[in-house]
Design a protein around this motif. Structure first.
Motif, short mmCIF file in Angstrom:
data_model
loop_
_atom_site.label_atom_id
_atom_site.label_comp_id
_atom_site.label_asym_id
_atom_site.label_seq_id
_atom_site.Cartn_x
_atom_site.Cartn_y
_atom_site.Cartn_z
N ARG A 43 92.82 -21.99 74.59
CA ARG A 43 92.58 -23.43 74.50
C ARG A 43 91.10 -23.74 74.29
NH1 ARG A 43 95.57 -22.52 78.99
NH2 ARG A 43 97.78 -22.97 78.81
N GLY A 44 90.61 -23.53 73.08
CA GLY A 44 89.23 -23.89 72.76
C GLY A 44 88.22 -22.87 73.23
N LYS A 45 86.96 -23.30 73.29
CA LYS A 45 85.85 -22.44 73.67
C LYS A 45 85.98 -22.03 75.12
CE LYS A 45 80.79 -22.34 73.62
NZ LYS A 45 80.56 -21.92 74.99
N LEU A 46 85.70 -20.77 75.39
CA LEU A 46 85.77 -20.27 76.75
C LEU A 46 84.62 -20.83 77.59
CD1 LEU A 46 86.52 -16.50 76.05
CD2 LEU A 46 88.14 -18.29 76.68
N PRO A 47 84.86 -21.17 78.86
CA PRO A 47 83.78 -21.69 79.70
C PRO A 47 82.88 -20.59 80.25
CG PRO A 47 85.83 -21.70 80.92
CD PRO A 47 86.16 -21.26 79.51
N LEU A 48 83.23 -19.33 80.02
CA LEU A 48 82.47 -18.19 80.51
C LEU A 48 82.39 -17.17 79.39
CD1 LEU A 48 81.36 -16.69 83.13
CD2 LEU A 48 83.64 -15.69 83.27
N HIS A 49 81.24 -16.52 79.25
CA HIS A 49 81.15 -15.46 78.26
C HIS A 49 80.28 -14.33 78.80
CE1 HIS A 49 77.46 -17.70 77.16
NE2 HIS A 49 77.00 -16.51 76.87
N ILE A 50 80.33 -13.19 78.13
CA ILE A 50 79.57 -12.01 78.51
C ILE A 50 78.31 -11.96 77.66
CG2 ILE A 50 79.60 -9.47 78.49
CD1 ILE A 50 82.65 -9.67 78.90
N GLY A 86 88.38 -12.96 69.35
CA GLY A 86 87.69 -14.24 69.32
C GLY A 86 86.99 -14.64 70.60
N ASN A 87 86.94 -13.75 71.61
CA ASN A 87 86.22 -14.05 72.84
C ASN A 87 84.72 -13.98 72.60
OD1 ASN A 87 88.63 -14.11 74.59
ND2 ASN A 87 88.76 -11.96 74.02
N GLU A 88 84.02 -15.07 72.86
CA GLU A 88 82.60 -15.13 72.58
C GLU A 88 81.79 -14.26 73.54
OE1 GLU A 88 84.23 -18.14 73.24
OE2 GLU A 88 84.27 -19.14 71.30
N PHE A 89 80.74 -13.65 73.00
CA PHE A 89 79.74 -12.96 73.80
C PHE A 89 78.43 -13.03 73.04
CE2 PHE A 89 81.32 -9.63 71.04
CZ PHE A 89 80.27 -8.75 70.83
N CYS A 90 77.32 -12.78 73.72
CA CYS A 90 76.01 -12.86 73.08
C CYS A 90 75.29 -11.54 73.19
CB CYS A 90 75.16 -13.95 73.72
SG CYS A 90 75.76 -15.62 73.40
N LEU A 91 74.63 -11.16 72.11
CA LEU A 91 73.73 -10.02 72.11
C LEU A 91 72.33 -10.57 72.32
CD1 LEU A 91 72.91 -7.06 71.65
CD2 LEU A 91 72.91 -7.58 69.18
N LEU A 92 71.72 -10.23 73.45
CA LEU A 92 70.38 -10.69 73.78
C LEU A 92 69.34 -9.75 73.20
CD1 LEU A 92 70.99 -11.80 77.49
CD2 LEU A 92 71.42 -13.06 75.37
#
Length: 127
Positions: free
Chosen positions: A64-71, A113-119
């Motif tokens: 259901r849309g953008k996840l409220p938590l990501h890695i 499609g689970n969002e995560f960020c590469l810092l």
């Protein structure tokens, strides 16, 4: 008393595929599995170790849309650009989360499609 994060649970359509993807991304190994879940984590440490494990749990519930938590992840043995290329080759993809282009991180998504960020910062490996 305080709590500590020991596991992150990700509901997914294909636990096998995501376990393989995240094991490659994080250098994790399979720790446990049953009919609907696969748990991965650091070799030799497992559940309760210094890093949380990931539990990939079979679910047919629609997202259901953008996840409220990501890695967020950081490279340990290469610079950010080289790690970005590795993650894309593993099946990650760029996502637009409203970034301006001036950010020091890359927003990505795993194969489901689970969002995560590469810092940007290179971290020392654990252990």
């Amino acid at each position: 008393m305080a709590c500590r994060i020991t596991e992150l649970v990700i509901d997914c359509a294909d636990p096998e595929r995501l376990a393989s993807f995240w094991s490659e991304v994080l250098g994790y190994v399979e720790l446990d599995r049953d009919e609907e879940t696969i748990e991965i984590g650091p070799a030799g440490a497992g559940f309760g170790g210094p890093q949380p494990t990931l539990v990939l749990s079979l679910s047919s519930d629609p997202r259901r849309g953008k996840l409220p938590l990501h890695i967020d992840v950081n490279a340990t043995d290469r610079d950010q650009e080289a790690e970005l290329e590795r993650l894309l080759a593993l099946g990650a993809r760029h996502v637009d989360v409203g970034q301006t282009g001036a950010e020091s991180w890359y927003p990505l998504a795993d194969p489901e499609g689970n969002e995560f960020c590469l810092l940007r910062t290179r971290m020392q490996p654990v252990g």
